[in-house]
Design a protein around this motif. Structure first.
Motif, PDB file in Angstrom:
ATOM      1  N   SER A   3      16.665   4.530 -12.177  1.00  0.00           N
ATOM      2  CA  SER A   3      16.811   5.951 -13.670  1.00  0.00           C
ATOM      3  C   SER A   3      16.304   4.735 -14.454  1.00  0.00           C
ATOM      4  O   SER A   3      18.620   3.644 -14.783  1.00  0.00           O
ATOM      5  CB  SER A   3      17.492   6.980 -13.994  1.00  0.00           C
ATOM      6  N   VAL A   4      15.619   4.286 -15.618  1.00  0.00           N
ATOM      7  CA  VAL A   4      15.891   3.328 -16.667  1.00  0.00           C
ATOM      8  C   VAL A   4      15.167   4.294 -17.886  1.00  0.00           C
ATOM      9  O   VAL A   4      14.376   3.712 -17.522  1.00  0.00           O
ATOM     10  CB  VAL A   4      14.438   2.366 -16.080  1.00  0.00           C
ATOM     11  N   PRO A   5      16.367   4.440 -18.544  1.00  0.00           N
ATOM     12  CA  PRO A   5      15.946   5.357 -20.184  1.00  0.00           C
ATOM     13  C   PRO A   5      15.554   4.463 -20.823  1.00  0.00           C
ATOM     14  O   PRO A   5      16.658   3.408 -21.105  1.00  0.00           O
ATOM     15  CB  PRO A   5      16.852   5.916 -20.526  1.00  0.00           C
ATOM     16  N   HIS A   6      14.702   4.317 -21.431  1.00  0.00           N
ATOM     17  CA  HIS A   6      14.467   3.668 -22.431  1.00  0.00           C
ATOM     18  C   HIS A   6      15.056   3.753 -24.308  1.00  0.00           C
ATOM     19  O   HIS A   6      15.511   2.697 -24.726  1.00  0.00           O
ATOM     20  CB  HIS A   6      12.759   3.362 -23.024  1.00  0.00           C
ATOM     21  N   ALA A   7      15.189   5.014 -24.086  1.00  0.00           N
ATOM     22  CA  ALA A   7      16.172   5.270 -25.280  1.00  0.00           C
ATOM     23  C   ALA A   7      16.746   6.271 -25.676  1.00  0.00           C
ATOM     24  O   ALA A   7      16.861   7.343 -24.264  1.00  0.00           O
ATOM     25  CB  ALA A   7      14.606   5.424 -26.296  1.00  0.00           C
ATOM     26  N   ALA A  34      10.930   3.409  -9.747  1.00  0.00           N
ATOM     27  CA  ALA A  34      12.116   3.479 -10.998  1.00  0.00           C
ATOM     28  C   ALA A  34      11.542   4.545 -11.888  1.00  0.00           C
ATOM     29  O   ALA A  34       9.878   4.614 -11.929  1.00  0.00           O
ATOM     30  CB  ALA A  34      12.086   2.087 -12.164  1.00  0.00           C
ATOM     31  N   ALA A  35      12.201   5.438 -12.407  1.00  0.00           N
ATOM     32  CA  ALA A  35      11.384   6.400 -13.806  1.00  0.00           C
ATOM     33  C   ALA A  35      12.017   6.973 -15.124  1.00  0.00           C
ATOM     34  O   ALA A  35      13.021   6.819 -15.023  1.00  0.00           O
ATOM     35  CB  ALA A  35      11.549   7.893 -12.526  1.00  0.00           C
ATOM     36  N   GLU A  36      11.421   7.266 -15.810  1.00  0.00           N
ATOM     37  CA  GLU A  36      11.608   7.198 -17.477  1.00  0.00           C
ATOM     38  C   GLU A  36      10.858   8.030 -17.776  1.00  0.00           C
ATOM     39  O   GLU A  36       9.674   8.602 -17.487  1.00  0.00           O
ATOM     40  CB  GLU A  36      11.306   6.043 -18.161  1.00  0.00           C
ATOM     41  N   PRO A  79       9.134  -2.335  -8.024  1.00  0.00           N
ATOM     42  CA  PRO A  79       8.108  -2.768  -7.149  1.00  0.00           C
ATOM     43  C   PRO A  79       6.843  -1.636  -8.538  1.00  0.00           C
ATOM     44  O   PRO A  79       6.032  -2.308  -9.156  1.00  0.00           O
ATOM     45  CB  PRO A  79       7.553  -2.488  -5.957  1.00  0.00           C
ATOM     46  N   ILE A  80       7.261  -0.590  -8.733  1.00  0.00           N
ATOM     47  CA  ILE A  80       6.166   0.651  -8.988  1.00  0.00           C
ATOM     48  C   ILE A  80       7.711   1.552 -10.485  1.00  0.00           C
ATOM     49  O   ILE A  80       9.205   0.916 -10.185  1.00  0.00           O
ATOM     50  CB  ILE A  80       6.652   1.612  -8.037  1.00  0.00           C
ATOM     51  N   ILE A  81       7.159   1.310 -11.078  1.00  0.00           N
ATOM     52  CA  ILE A  81       7.711   2.126 -12.438  1.00  0.00           C
ATOM     53  C   ILE A  81       6.607   3.508 -12.931  1.00  0.00           C
ATOM     54  O   ILE A  81       5.337   3.518 -13.105  1.00  0.00           O
ATOM     55  CB  ILE A  81       8.095   1.606 -13.758  1.00  0.00           C
ATOM     56  N   LEU A  82       7.625   4.477 -12.793  1.00  0.00           N
ATOM     57  CA  LEU A  82       6.967   5.592 -13.405  1.00  0.00           C
ATOM     58  C   LEU A  82       7.557   5.997 -15.002  1.00  0.00           C
ATOM     59  O   LEU A  82       8.812   6.788 -14.949  1.00  0.00           O
ATOM     60  CB  LEU A  82       6.772   7.196 -12.137  1.00  0.00           C
ATOM     61  N   GLY A  83       6.382   6.247 -16.049  1.00  0.00           N
ATOM     62  CA  GLY A  83       6.886   6.732 -17.274  1.00  0.00           C
ATOM     63  C   GLY A  83       6.521   6.867 -18.034  1.00  0.00           C
ATOM     64  O   GLY A  83       4.840   7.193 -17.430  1.00  0.00           O
ATOM     65  N   THR A  84       6.890   7.513 -19.397  1.00  0.00           N
ATOM     66  CA  THR A  84       5.710   8.080 -20.523  1.00  0.00           C
ATOM     67  C   THR A  84       5.710   7.589 -21.419  1.00  0.00           C
ATOM     68  O   THR A  84       4.677   7.321 -22.170  1.00  0.00           O
ATOM     69  CB  THR A  84       6.024   9.649 -20.629  1.00  0.00           C
ATOM     70  N   ARG A  85       6.582   6.770 -21.565  1.00  0.00           N
ATOM     71  CA  ARG A  85       6.448   5.682 -23.168  1.00  0.00           C
ATOM     72  C   ARG A  85       5.408   4.203 -23.344  1.00  0.00           C
ATOM     73  O   ARG A  85       5.218   3.934 -21.665  1.00  0.00           O
ATOM     74  CB  ARG A  85       7.741   4.825 -23.324  1.00  0.00           C
ATOM     75  N   GLY A 137      17.950  13.550 -21.518  1.00  0.00           N
ATOM     76  CA  GLY A 137      17.369  14.408 -20.685  1.00  0.00           C
ATOM     77  C   GLY A 137      16.784  14.149 -19.659  1.00  0.00           C
ATOM     78  O   GLY A 137      17.829  15.120 -18.687  1.00  0.00           O
ATOM     79  N   PHE A 138      16.026  13.641 -19.236  1.00  0.00           N
ATOM     80  CA  PHE A 138      15.505  13.777 -17.752  1.00  0.00           C
ATOM     81  C   PHE A 138      16.308  13.064 -16.756  1.00  0.00           C
ATOM     82  O   PHE A 138      16.182  12.908 -15.696  1.00  0.00           O
ATOM     83  CB  PHE A 138      13.921  13.015 -18.478  1.00  0.00           C
TER      84      PHE A 138
END
Length: 444
Positions: free
Chosen positions: A227-231, A188-190, A271-277, A236-237
């Motif tokens: 895709s897993v947007p938190h806010a 998943a990505a955020e 299994p895995i997440i990629l994020g910036t928050r 945009g991403f």
């Protein structure tokens, strides 16, 4: 055993999933400690709202202690105010008037890379806050060390480590946690790279494009990309991923009144997440997901270091970023079973630290020693908690609206009083400035 009555300064919101879950998790951690017999949160308020004398009187008359946190509260430009210099919006005078002990719990130093230092009265305020506290716990070791720079030397040893309760979600929600999950190529990505990162030299457009290129390559190799947007700011991403046809499924974790536990349920078998928050690391980690992140904020590196994998906080400004990201994702996937077991041991340490800290807090407040234990909410109790959360949030909104109306009424009264000043007592300049106001008020 006395059950202590707590007041909680929190931030309830459906706009950012990290904050949505975080403050509820703080409450559940306190109330589940010692089988539910040690603490009870009897009232809460939004910590970003100005604290009033009336609220301080309520605290002094009705509770045993005050919890502030968690969250990245040590930040000057989110909820900027001259009362404290950080997000808790209480003046020094009113802080001095609080007679009950404070519990600073799982707070973070959230200053961004290259961000300006805290302004007055932050140093005085944070030292007074610590002096009035029985516990002053920060959510990562990086915050512990950097906040000590503002604390007077005799009190620096009182700054303790308290992991974010979201990082021990597998203990808060054991019925949802899965010790073993399928070993599948799924990520998943955020992502959000905002203005404050841009000022530090991060190029949002390039960083988004680099990530999408890597995820698109993985998708072509059979990976499932989610895709897993938190806010809202993450959309945009999310839209870029969608436009490129990379997204297999989307899981929006903001903007809904029934979202409180949805992230927990989703991350249970991811299994895995990629994020910036920060909470795109901490919440998934709490349920067993392997958290990969982009180093766009100090807190990202702080947390990755605390779990023993500073290399999982990847700097997108460095040469070869795409290659590093692609390689890291594949290496983590290959080692998924052993890494999940390793991170489960880290989570156990975080939970043990939390139980020990709560035992210390209880002893400091009562003098009584209690053996650490924990009782998680049952599924029906979680449903009740979600309803209570929503009701509390709506009450806070009503309080905010009432406060705004009072301020507008006070201003209108002053305007009316000024408009009623006899003309002979005014200067010519004042008469000219008041002429539009008189017309607006009289309709003539």
């Amino acid at each position: 055993m006395k059950r202590l009555r707590l007041f909680h300064f929190d931030i309830k919101t459906y706009g950012n999933y990290g904050d949505t879950l975080l403050f509820e998790a703080v409450r559940e951690l306190f109330e589940g400690f010692a089988g539910g017999d040690a603490f009870e949160v009897v009232q809460s308020r939004q910590l970003r709202d100005p604290v009033t004398p009336r609220l301080v009187d309520f605290i002094n008359e009705n509770v045993d202690a005050v919890v502030i946190g968690g969250g990245g509260l040590f930040l000057s430009d989110t909820n900027p105010n001259q009362r404290s210099g950080w997000q808790w919006n209480i003046s020094l005078d009113l802080l001095r008037r609080i007679e009950k002990p404070l519990i600073i719990f799982s707070v973070g130093n959230n200053r961004f890379i290259d961000q300006a230092d805290f302004a007055d009265p932050f140093r005085e305020h944070v030292n007074l806050t610590l002096e009035k506290s029985v516990f002053f716990g920060l959510r990562n070791h990086g915050s512990v060390e950097t906040i000590k720079e503002y604390i007077s030397a005799p009190n620096r040893d009182r700054v303790k480590y308290q992991p974010c309760p979201t990082t021990v979600s597998s203990y808060l929600y054991p019925d949802l946690y899965q010790a073993e999950i399928p070993h599948e190529r799924r990520i998943a990505a955020e992502s959000i790279v905002g203005k404050r990162q841009a000022r530090a030299g991060f190029d949002a457009g390039k960083i988004y494009a680099d990530q999408v290129d890597v995820l698109e390559k993985l998708s072509g190799e059979g990976w499932r990309i989610e895709s897993v947007p938190h806010a809202r700011a993450d959309m945009g991403f999310h839209d870029l991923l969608t436009e490129r046809g990379v997204v297999s499924s989307e899981h929006v974790l903001w903007g809904s009144r029934d979202v409180l536990y949805k992230g927990i349920e989703y991350f249970a078998d991811l299994p895995i997440i990629l994020g910036t928050r920060g909470h795109a690391q901490m919440v998934p980690f709490g349920m067993g997901t392997i958290p990969l992140s982009l180093y766009v904020h100090h807190k990202i590196r702080y947390f990755a270091t605390d779990i023993g994998h500073a290399d999982w906080a990847i700097d997108p400004r460095k040469d070869g970023f795409q290659d590093t990201l692609y390689t890291t994702i594949n290496e983590v996937h290959e080692r998924q079973p052993e890494l999940r077991k390793e991170l489960a041991d880290v989570r156990q340490r975080f939970f043990d630290t939390s139980m020990g800290n709560l035992a210390d807090i209880y002893k400091s407040l009562t003098g009584e020693t209690v053996t650490p234990s924990f009782r998680a909410l049952t599924p029906p109790e979680r449903r009740t908690a979600a309803r209570a959360y929503d009701a509390s949030m709506r009450f806070d909104k009503m309080e905010q609206d009432n406060g705004r109306l009072k301020r507008e009424l006070n201003k209108a009264r002053k305007d009316l009083e000024l408009a009623a000043v006899p003309r002979q007592s005014m200067t010519a300049g004042l008469r000219r400035r008041l002429r539009p106001l008189r017309k607006k008020l009289t309709g003539s």
